[in-house]
Motif scaffolding. Structure first.
Motif, PDB file in Angstrom:
ATOM      1  N   ASP A  77     -38.430  10.428   6.876  1.00  0.00           N
ATOM      2  CA  ASP A  77     -37.829  11.516   6.214  1.00  0.00           C
ATOM      3  C   ASP A  77     -38.576  12.187   5.240  1.00  0.00           C
ATOM      4  O   ASP A  77     -39.679  11.873   4.462  1.00  0.00           O
ATOM      5  CB  ASP A  77     -36.778  10.426   5.114  1.00  0.00           C
ATOM      6  CG  ASP A  77     -35.808  11.369   4.360  1.00  0.00           C
ATOM      7  OD1 ASP A  77     -35.999  12.295   3.928  1.00  0.00           O
ATOM      8  OD2 ASP A  77     -34.560  10.886   4.635  1.00  0.00           O
ATOM      9  N   THR A  80     -29.450   3.826  -0.849  1.00  0.00           N
ATOM     10  CA  THR A  80     -28.330   4.571  -1.223  1.00  0.00           C
ATOM     11  C   THR A  80     -27.397   4.608  -0.129  1.00  0.00           C
ATOM     12  O   THR A  80     -26.255   4.883  -0.209  1.00  0.00           O
ATOM     13  CB  THR A  80     -29.122   5.927  -1.665  1.00  0.00           C
ATOM     14  OG1 THR A  80     -30.095   5.462  -2.792  1.00  0.00           O
ATOM     15  CG2 THR A  80     -27.891   6.889  -2.004  1.00  0.00           C
ATOM     16  N   GLU A  81     -27.910   4.973   0.977  1.00  0.00           N
ATOM     17  CA  GLU A  81     -27.128   4.887   2.299  1.00  0.00           C
ATOM     18  C   GLU A  81     -26.278   3.604   2.322  1.00  0.00           C
ATOM     19  O   GLU A  81     -24.962   3.894   2.414  1.00  0.00           O
ATOM     20  CB  GLU A  81     -27.949   5.141   3.628  1.00  0.00           C
ATOM     21  CG  GLU A  81     -26.953   5.376   4.734  1.00  0.00           C
ATOM     22  CD  GLU A  81     -27.719   5.387   6.083  1.00  0.00           C
ATOM     23  OE1 GLU A  81     -29.056   5.276   6.168  1.00  0.00           O
ATOM     24  OE2 GLU A  81     -27.175   5.378   7.125  1.00  0.00           O
ATOM     25  N   ALA A 105     -23.619   0.507   5.717  1.00  0.00           N
ATOM     26  CA  ALA A 105     -23.483   1.786   6.414  1.00  0.00           C
ATOM     27  C   ALA A 105     -24.584   2.326   7.324  1.00  0.00           C
ATOM     28  O   ALA A 105     -24.405   2.661   8.502  1.00  0.00           O
ATOM     29  CB  ALA A 105     -23.510   2.985   5.360  1.00  0.00           C
ATOM     30  N   ARG A 106     -25.872   1.904   6.680  1.00  0.00           N
ATOM     31  CA  ARG A 106     -27.004   2.071   7.749  1.00  0.00           C
ATOM     32  C   ARG A 106     -26.874   1.226   9.104  1.00  0.00           C
ATOM     33  O   ARG A 106     -27.266   1.778  10.273  1.00  0.00           O
ATOM     34  CB  ARG A 106     -28.496   1.777   6.894  1.00  0.00           C
ATOM     35  CG  ARG A 106     -29.517   2.237   7.571  1.00  0.00           C
ATOM     36  CD  ARG A 106     -30.713   1.962   6.556  1.00  0.00           C
ATOM     37  NE  ARG A 106     -31.859   2.307   7.020  1.00  0.00           N
ATOM     38  CZ  ARG A 106     -32.670   3.749   6.693  1.00  0.00           C
ATOM     39  NH1 ARG A 106     -31.825   4.449   6.102  1.00  0.00           N
ATOM     40  NH2 ARG A 106     -33.758   3.999   7.239  1.00  0.00           N
ATOM     41  N   TYR A 160     -34.510   7.480  10.202  1.00  0.00           N
ATOM     42  CA  TYR A 160     -34.223   8.962   9.890  1.00  0.00           C
ATOM     43  C   TYR A 160     -33.698   9.427  11.057  1.00  0.00           C
ATOM     44  O   TYR A 160     -32.843  10.373  10.727  1.00  0.00           O
ATOM     45  CB  TYR A 160     -35.462   9.503   9.148  1.00  0.00           C
ATOM     46  CG  TYR A 160     -35.018  10.889   9.095  1.00  0.00           C
ATOM     47  CD1 TYR A 160     -34.523  11.143   7.924  1.00  0.00           C
ATOM     48  CD2 TYR A 160     -36.071  11.789   9.654  1.00  0.00           C
ATOM     49  CE1 TYR A 160     -34.436  12.729   7.521  1.00  0.00           C
ATOM     50  CE2 TYR A 160     -36.095  13.247   9.227  1.00  0.00           C
ATOM     51  CZ  TYR A 160     -34.955  13.691   8.372  1.00  0.00           C
ATOM     52  OH  TYR A 160     -35.060  14.952   8.182  1.00  0.00           O
ATOM     53  N   GLU A 193     -29.220  10.921  14.460  1.00  0.00           N
ATOM     54  CA  GLU A 193     -28.143  11.411  14.054  1.00  0.00           C
ATOM     55  C   GLU A 193     -27.698  12.355  15.345  1.00  0.00           C
ATOM     56  O   GLU A 193     -28.255  12.582  16.196  1.00  0.00           O
ATOM     57  CB  GLU A 193     -28.276  12.392  12.846  1.00  0.00           C
ATOM     58  CG  GLU A 193     -29.629  13.084  12.417  1.00  0.00           C
ATOM     59  CD  GLU A 193     -29.537  14.194  13.135  1.00  0.00           C
ATOM     60  OE1 GLU A 193     -28.718  15.032  13.396  1.00  0.00           O
ATOM     61  OE2 GLU A 193     -30.478  14.612  13.788  1.00  0.00           O
ATOM     62  N   ARG A 195     -24.765   2.831  11.164  1.00  0.00           N
ATOM     63  CA  ARG A 195     -25.017   4.247  11.939  1.00  0.00           C
ATOM     64  C   ARG A 195     -26.017   3.917  13.116  1.00  0.00           C
ATOM     65  O   ARG A 195     -25.861   4.389  14.116  1.00  0.00           O
ATOM     66  CB  ARG A 195     -25.678   4.973  10.918  1.00  0.00           C
ATOM     67  CG  ARG A 195     -26.496   6.102  11.454  1.00  0.00           C
ATOM     68  CD  ARG A 195     -27.172   7.184  10.447  1.00  0.00           C
ATOM     69  NE  ARG A 195     -27.977   6.629   9.409  1.00  0.00           N
ATOM     70  CZ  ARG A 195     -29.341   6.682   9.875  1.00  0.00           C
ATOM     71  NH1 ARG A 195     -29.985   7.042  11.034  1.00  0.00           N
ATOM     72  NH2 ARG A 195     -30.028   6.071   8.843  1.00  0.00           N
TER      73      ARG A 195
END
Lengths: 403, 403
Positions: free
Chosen positions: B20, B279-280, B284-285, B363, B366, B288
């Motif tokens: 990132d 923070t994600e 949730a991570r 990172y 997506e 993902r």
């Protein structure tokens, strides 16, 4: 939890020191896989830069993925097997570290020692080699705990003549002075990242010659299933896998045998830091360190401080001063850091509370920073109640030196 | 020697993967001295982030200054003394690494093994614990060499009941799925940097509990001069100084005993990477990773490829596919890298040349990257002469999945 926010610093300690922005920028390049052809090319170029930095033709010139201590341990753990005798001359704290590392490896240490602030005559060490007859001489080149430079230019040859392996901790002197590894016939030398090379801590360049390589490869641990006689090898193989130089040789050579996942960003930093240093030139860089060290030292004397130790054997990348009456070691350093973002270092053991160590290392060492440091340091010392100081004379002296 | 120039990459391997930009930016912050109050504060916050990342209250949650292998070795070398018995279940290459590390430490390894592509039932491992009665169970959670996820949620408790220490290699799964260290009663767990956490290799977060701490501290090497009986301690102290967890405890605690010079930039990277991950959100991570893995897997099936291994025990951060007829392993991967800057991985040992491993880590994971990857990968496979592929159906499948 807040975002990372780091305030400005002028680090005047013997490391870790500030990093050239070009190094930081290089570290933000894209990650490459460790067997990506572009990364292999960078690895090869980095080895070539390490060779040049040590003035050596040694094929085995590569970094260890860890801090300086990992580099020292890799060399000691690979050459010292249980029962091996090692001569470790001690002139300060880092001689104790070598002693500790040898004992961890199961070696038998013979220490010779000087009072803190002194160094050995090389003849004394050579005499000890003849008495102790060790397998290895492990010696610190620049002993930052006392600011002393141990002469070593004759020791490599003396070791070689006697069939002894010379191992040199050049962590603090690397890229701050000239260390001609081949000319001095040193067998294994460990450099440093976060000192005069001025890149972040976490990677450690080392070099060793074929003679050293042959010896450590007698301990090479053949992989499971190929080994013929486990019981005999059990006592002799290198105890670490991560810091096993014989495995790292297979990684840092055309074999490219998978070992650890090389720290990409640290390699970018090392490559760029070495390129900056070699572009400046090893001689010019050494001269720069010595030049600013001399100027600041003269100014500190003009201020009214006493220099610790004999100037004939001082490192040119550290100035040690006696802490003046009226100054409290911790309180003064803490105030300097919290008020001005300037860091200087105390010392260890019997010198703790007695001397300050001012580092003259790497990127930040240029006129503006040294003058800024002297101004702040002088006036803050006076503010803290130290008597008989002459800040104006100190600045006059340094400005005249630079003029 | 040229300036460092690194071309763009889309790394779809099981690490090292892309970083990132916020992590890179954090790494360019000013160096701080390791006892600078601001750095000490960052160290404390980093420990707190590591605790949260492992869902543990363990005080002893700190990083090792080295790559993942250094973290594994630090744990093994500290808990395994010569003669100790360790059970190491093997489902792939990284079980062999544990085996190697235990043997280096002088331990006696008992292996149990599954064919490549399978995992153990936990009951089988617990049965082996009762048969072998080891001091330590060392087990790999995510075995990237085969893409398998070894269930471990019952093993910590089973070990604890039996007075055995559980050590888990979670390098590849860390921050790509939920690993509740306390709930699973695991004694020591090693995470990874350059995989799902997606920061540069070179630092390794670990955690261990008080039970583990008490055991390793029986081997604590008291400094020279204080030790009462060197001969008895000689056989039992930890062989490494750099990777000695008992010394690192003194460094990563209010004692702040000087050890190595902490890698400032790596700490900045770890702090920032963990902050981004937390923070994600760990859940949730994990979701993902699993989401994109599932989508790409369905698309690769639609393309006409076969998935390697049983999907019920697959890692959600790797897809293993059988190399299709007509494609040459090395030539294809080299072409993909040199033409498109895209990297996928082969495998090791008996799976070399048989499967490709596509990493779904961190990172870069997506929609845009996965769709880009699939388009290029599909058409380049067809270009290389693989028959019976359906690139259009693959893209339709993935676009529909994302819609």
């Amino acid at each position: 939890m807040d975002d990372l926010k780091v305030n400005k610093r002028l680090i005047m300690t013997p490391g870790p020191v500030s990093v050239d922005p070009r190094v930081s920028q290089a570290m933000s390049n894209s990650i490459l896989g460790q067997f990506d052809y572009e990364f292999v090319d960078i690895m090869n170029k980095t080895m070539e830069l390490i060779r040049k930095s040590f003035l050596t033709d040694n094929q085995w010139s590569f970094p260890i993925d860890g801090t300086s201590r990992a580099g020292l341990e890799a060399v000691i753990a690979s050459i010292v097997k249980p029962g091996d005798t090692v001569l470790v001359p001690i002139i300060g704290r880092f001689g104790y570290l070598f002693t500790e590392l040898v004992k961890r490896a199961g070696g038998i240490v013979h220490n010779i020692q000087k009072p803190m602030g002194e160094v050995f005559e090389q003849a004394e060490i050579i005499e000890a080699l003849d008495t102790v007859k060790p397998k290895v001489l492990a010696i610190v080149h620049g002993e930052t705990s006392t600011g002393r430079l141990q002469p070593i230019d004759q020791l490599g040859h003396a070791c070689k003549e006697r069939g002894i392996y010379s191992v040199v901790d050049a962590v603090a002197t690397y890229q701050g002075m000239i260390i001609p590894v081949d000319e001095w016939e040193l067998d294994a030398v460990i450099g440093g990242a976060q000192k005069c090379l001025s890149i972040p801590s976490g990677i450690t360049p080392i070099t060793f010659n074929d003679r050293f390589s042959e010896e450590i490869n007698k301990r090479k641990r053949v992989e499971l299933g190929i080994r013929s006689n486990e019981s005999t090898e059990q006592d002799h193989f290198i105890r670490s896998n991560y810091l096993d130089l014989t495995q790292l040789q297979d990684y840092w050579s055309p074999k490219r045998l998978n070992h650890h996942t090389e720290s990409t960003t640290s390699i970018y930093a090392l490559y760029t830091g070495l390129k900056i240093a070699l572009t400046e030139g090893i001689e010019a860089r050494a001269a720069r360190h010595a030049y600013h060290q001399e100027g600041l030292k003269q100014a500190l004397k003009a201020l009214g401080l006493e220099i610790f130790g004999d100037e004939t054997n001082e490192m040119k990348m550290v100035i040690c001063v006696n802490i003046p009456d009226g100054a409290d070691d911790s309180k003064f350093r803490e105030g300097l850091l919290k008020n001005y973002g300037i860091e200087i270092a105390g010392s260890f053991g019997e010198l703790q509370g007695k001397i300050w160590r001012i580092g003259i290392m790497g990127y930040a060492i240029e006129k503006q920073n040294i003058l800024t440091f002297l101004s702040i340091f002088s006036l803050y010392l006076a503010h803290q109640g130290v008597q008989n100081l002459n800040p104006e004379k100190a600045i006059d002296t340094l400005l005249a030196y630079y003029a």
